[in-house]
Scaffold this motif. Structure first.
Motif, PDB file in Angstrom:
ATOM      1  N   LEU A  21     101.394  46.639  66.445  1.00  7.47           N
ATOM      2  CA  LEU A  21     101.181  46.081  64.976  1.00  7.47           C
ATOM      3  C   LEU A  21     100.421  45.008  64.977  1.00  7.47           C
ATOM      4  O   LEU A  21      99.648  44.759  63.785  1.00  7.47           O
ATOM      5  CB  LEU A  21     102.739  45.683  64.576  1.00  7.47           C
ATOM      6  N   ALA A  22     100.619  43.927  65.784  1.00  4.64           N
ATOM      7  CA  ALA A  22      99.935  42.674  65.652  1.00  4.64           C
ATOM      8  C   ALA A  22      98.532  42.910  65.769  1.00  4.64           C
ATOM      9  O   ALA A  22      97.610  42.506  65.034  1.00  4.64           O
ATOM     10  CB  ALA A  22     100.307  41.551  66.546  1.00  4.64           C
ATOM     11  N   GLY A  23      97.952  43.706  66.681  1.00  2.02           N
ATOM     12  CA  GLY A  23      96.956  44.099  67.029  1.00  2.02           C
ATOM     13  C   GLY A  23      96.323  44.874  65.757  1.00  2.02           C
ATOM     14  O   GLY A  23      94.662  44.621  65.511  1.00  2.02           O
ATOM     15  N   ALA A  24      96.835  45.748  65.348  1.00  2.42           N
ATOM     16  CA  ALA A  24      96.301  46.527  64.302  1.00  2.42           C
ATOM     17  C   ALA A  24      96.195  45.802  62.979  1.00  2.42           C
ATOM     18  O   ALA A  24      95.199  46.020  62.475  1.00  2.42           O
ATOM     19  CB  ALA A  24      97.256  47.619  63.744  1.00  2.42           C
ATOM     20  N   THR A  27      93.135  43.752  63.662  1.00  2.00           N
ATOM     21  CA  THR A  27      91.738  44.515  63.304  1.00  2.00           C
ATOM     22  C   THR A  27      91.572  44.887  61.944  1.00  2.00           C
ATOM     23  O   THR A  27      90.359  44.970  61.470  1.00  2.00           O
ATOM     24  CB  THR A  27      92.021  46.002  64.162  1.00  2.00           C
ATOM     25  N   ALA A  28      92.649  45.201  61.156  1.00  2.00           N
ATOM     26  CA  ALA A  28      92.363  45.799  59.755  1.00  2.00           C
ATOM     27  C   ALA A  28      91.770  44.520  59.118  1.00  2.00           C
ATOM     28  O   ALA A  28      91.016  44.594  58.297  1.00  2.00           O
ATOM     29  CB  ALA A  28      93.863  46.115  59.180  1.00  2.00           C
ATOM     30  N   GLY A  29      92.323  43.408  59.216  1.00  2.00           N
ATOM     31  CA  GLY A  29      91.836  42.184  58.667  1.00  2.00           C
ATOM     32  C   GLY A  29      90.470  41.863  58.853  1.00  2.00           C
ATOM     33  O   GLY A  29      89.831  41.449  57.897  1.00  2.00           O
ATOM     34  N   LEU A  33      87.507  42.001  56.130  1.00  6.10           N
ATOM     35  CA  LEU A  33      86.511  40.557  55.970  1.00  6.10           C
ATOM     36  C   LEU A  33      84.945  40.943  56.234  1.00  6.10           C
ATOM     37  O   LEU A  33      84.122  40.655  55.522  1.00  6.10           O
ATOM     38  CB  LEU A  33      87.028  39.475  56.638  1.00  6.10           C
ATOM     39  N   THR A  34      84.542  41.893  57.408  1.00  3.56           N
ATOM     40  CA  THR A  34      83.608  42.406  57.390  1.00  3.56           C
ATOM     41  C   THR A  34      83.023  43.156  56.199  1.00  3.56           C
ATOM     42  O   THR A  34      81.717  42.967  55.879  1.00  3.56           O
ATOM     43  CB  THR A  34      83.223  43.254  58.834  1.00  3.56           C
ATOM     44  N   ALA A  35      83.751  44.159  55.778  1.00  2.00           N
ATOM     45  CA  ALA A  35      83.203  44.932  54.816  1.00  2.00           C
ATOM     46  C   ALA A  35      83.148  44.162  53.379  1.00  2.00           C
ATOM     47  O   ALA A  35      82.060  44.178  52.653  1.00  2.00           O
ATOM     48  CB  ALA A  35      84.304  46.126  54.511  1.00  2.00           C
ATOM     49  N   HIS A  36      84.061  43.219  53.125  1.00  2.00           N
ATOM     50  CA  HIS A  36      84.136  42.398  51.933  1.00  2.00           C
ATOM     51  C   HIS A  36      82.517  41.592  51.961  1.00  2.00           C
ATOM     52  O   HIS A  36      81.906  41.333  51.131  1.00  2.00           O
ATOM     53  CB  HIS A  36      85.255  41.470  51.756  1.00  2.00           C
ATOM     54  N   SER A  37      82.366  40.794  53.239  1.00  3.47           N
ATOM     55  CA  SER A  37      81.174  40.021  53.180  1.00  3.47           C
ATOM     56  C   SER A  37      79.907  41.055  53.194  1.00  3.47           C
ATOM     57  O   SER A  37      78.886  40.484  52.304  1.00  3.47           O
ATOM     58  CB  SER A  37      81.167  39.410  54.665  1.00  3.47           C
ATOM     59  N   SER A  38      79.910  42.248  53.692  1.00  6.84           N
ATOM     60  CA  SER A  38      78.772  42.946  53.574  1.00  6.84           C
ATOM     61  C   SER A  38      78.445  43.472  51.980  1.00  6.84           C
ATOM     62  O   SER A  38      77.215  43.548  51.573  1.00  6.84           O
ATOM     63  CB  SER A  38      78.962  44.379  54.344  1.00  6.84           C
ATOM     64  N   ILE A  39      79.538  43.817  51.462  1.00  2.00           N
ATOM     65  CA  ILE A  39      79.449  44.196  50.015  1.00  2.00           C
ATOM     66  C   ILE A  39      78.994  43.032  49.217  1.00  2.00           C
ATOM     67  O   ILE A  39      77.935  43.295  48.169  1.00  2.00           O
ATOM     68  CB  ILE A  39      80.799  44.668  49.450  1.00  2.00           C
ATOM     69  N   THR A  40      79.478  41.926  49.433  1.00  2.00           N
ATOM     70  CA  THR A  40      79.057  40.676  48.848  1.00  2.00           C
ATOM     71  C   THR A  40      77.538  40.396  48.787  1.00  2.00           C
ATOM     72  O   THR A  40      76.685  40.222  47.884  1.00  2.00           O
ATOM     73  CB  THR A  40      79.918  39.470  48.880  1.00  2.00           C
TER      74      THR A  40
END
Length: 173
Positions: A21-24, A27-29, A33-40
């Protein structure tokens, strides 16, 4: 206090589930952040491209129209400069391109910058129509002082709006 150990040994199944759960979550976080940064970044680049295209078209039209305004009151009774009608037709074509660029600015920018873009488009259309009326008069007919001053003032306002547009664009990209 709850003891998670059974007989002194940590339940390995529970530890595995908590670790997964901690790893998931990590990974999701990270993915978010990567997707949000790319969209921005994509939005900023799209906005910058729209603003740049608009400003280049507006500046080109401003220069063309300014070249068609007589330099002084003494020149007001001169005949139409050669090529003026062709130049006005070209301005009309580029003005249509500018209208499309305004739509891009409206879709990508804030209301403030979209309003300034519309002001620029209105000033350009006004200048073009004023110049067209001058050259549709009989040859040698003087341009009234009030019309010459109005065109000069309109061109000054156009320049001021373009500076404001540039300032707002820099703040948004």
């Amino acid at each position: 206090m709850v003891d998670w150990r059974f007989g002194g040994v940590v339940d390995q199944g529970l530890a595995a589930v908590l670790g997964a759960l901690a790893g998931a979550a990590a990974t999701a976080g990270g993915a978010y952040l990567t997707a949000h940064s790319s969209i921005t970044l994509y939005r900023r680049q799209t906005r910058r491209d729209a603003y740049r295209a608009f400003l280049l078209d507006a500046d080109g039209l401003s220069e063309r129209l300014n070249a068609m305004i007589p330099d002084s009151h003494d020149a007001q009774s001169l005949a139409e400069p050669p090529g003026t009608r062709d130049a006005l037709q070209e301005v009309e074509v580029v003005e249509r391109t500018l209208r499309r660029a305004v739509i891009d600015v409206q879709l990508t920018g804030t209301d403030d910058i979209a309003n300034v873009a519309m002001d620029i488009l209105i000033e350009i259309a006004t200048l073009r129509r004023t110049i067209e009326t001058w050259w549709n008069r009989p040859t040698g007919t003087p341009i009234p002082d009030v019309e010459w001053h109005s065109a000069a003032t309109s061109h000054t306002h156009l320049q001021e709006h373009m500076v404001l547009f540039g300032d707002l664009a820099r703040q948004q990209v």
